[in-house]
Design an enzyme around this catalytic site. Sequence first.
Site, PDB file in Angstrom:
ATOM      1  N   GLY A 118       0.793  -1.214   0.000  1.00  0.00           N
ATOM      2  CA  GLY A 118       0.000   0.000   0.000  1.00  0.00           C
ATOM      3  C   GLY A 118       0.828   1.268   0.000  1.00  0.00           C
ATOM      4  O   GLY A 118       1.941   1.323  -0.520  1.00  0.00           O
ATOM      5  N   CYS A 119       0.275   2.305   0.616  1.00  0.00           N
ATOM      6  CA  CYS A 119       0.909   3.622   0.622  1.00  0.00           C
ATOM      7  C   CYS A 119       2.265   3.637   1.313  1.00  0.00           C
ATOM      8  O   CYS A 119       3.079   4.525   1.074  1.00  0.00           O
ATOM      9  CB  CYS A 119      -0.009   4.631   1.304  1.00  0.00           C
ATOM     10  SG  CYS A 119      -1.549   4.967   0.430  1.00  0.00           S
ATOM     11  N   GLY A 120       2.510   2.672   2.181  1.00  0.00           N
ATOM     12  CA  GLY A 120       3.757   2.667   2.946  1.00  0.00           C
ATOM     13  C   GLY A 120       4.929   2.026   2.251  1.00  0.00           C
ATOM     14  O   GLY A 120       6.019   1.926   2.828  1.00  0.00           O
TER      15      GLY A 120
END
Length: 352
Positions: free
Chosen positions: A141-143
């Site tokens: 994801g975004c991380g």
Amino acid sequence: MFIVGLGTANPPQRYTQAECLRALQAHPCYDALKPSSQALIARILQHPHGIATRHFALDDLAQAFELAPDVMQQRFDENAPKLATEAAFRALADAGITVEDIDAVVISTCTGYLCPGLTSYVIERMGLKPDTLALDLVGQGCGAAIPNLRTSEALIAAGRAQHVLSVCVEVCSAAMYLDDDAGVLVSACLFGDGAGAAVLSAEPGTGPQVEWLDTYALTHPEDRDLLRFEHRHGLLRNILSPQVPERAAHYAEAVLMPMLQKHSLAQSDIAGWVWHGGGKNVLDALQAKLGLADSAVRHSRRILNDYGNLSSAFVYFVLQAALADQPQSGWWWMSSFGAGFSCHGGLLKVTA
């Protein structure tokens, strides 16, 4: 390990939030939404909410609402390799090295799936050596940027590579969904398309030196369902819960403080901040939780305003912007967070 080059890329098509609203209201899918959902979308897109414009891999905004699995997959297939390659070439140019110097490429994405992975396409498009070590990372994801960089660091530390190409690319317009869930609607108003790349080296480059010193990360599966993708009707559907800003700020503090203690640093010793901008509410929560000055989040807010949430690619844009803006020498902190629920941090030493 040193970050010796950075590059970013977006589709050329750029749309204002007002244009997004008009396109949605003109499409039949808008009429299928409840009045409360229509009001929520209008409230986010009509009023300042931290985002002014976003880039999409679309010739026309109406294409954004063609929510068919084959259409979405084709959008990813066509644009993810293109954006990743463009950002990578710009990172190489910034580093002043050639494709022959690259020993490994690590690519992260969460908005589509290819087999063989994106590394195969980027190796082909860039003309990288056939024996380039290729690693595809998915599902973070975004991380994802900091786990990507940590993987690259391990390759360099092991002596497997002298130069590693680290890339995060997200075609968020290939992972949109519309229904009456508030989190789904907020996501549709939040994300944009883009790619970020970094050239990592065992030796410093020219210009400002950015040394990658240490990292720390936390994963809390008990909060997994607050922020994640699920599959529904053959499409990726983003789950975005109201608790995300508070959780992101909480875990960002939980990752930062042990690193400061480990290196005998105070928060005031950090000269530069590189935050993932999950959204205006996330940055507000971070700023409040950590008592950050406006200057500590200004680059993240500017990237959010100009591009929206670029998911995993976001921190590359922020780091590039911060280094281009009369950077201060000293300790810097980079942090990304996302699905998992996960939060990652990297301690940098910048010599301007």
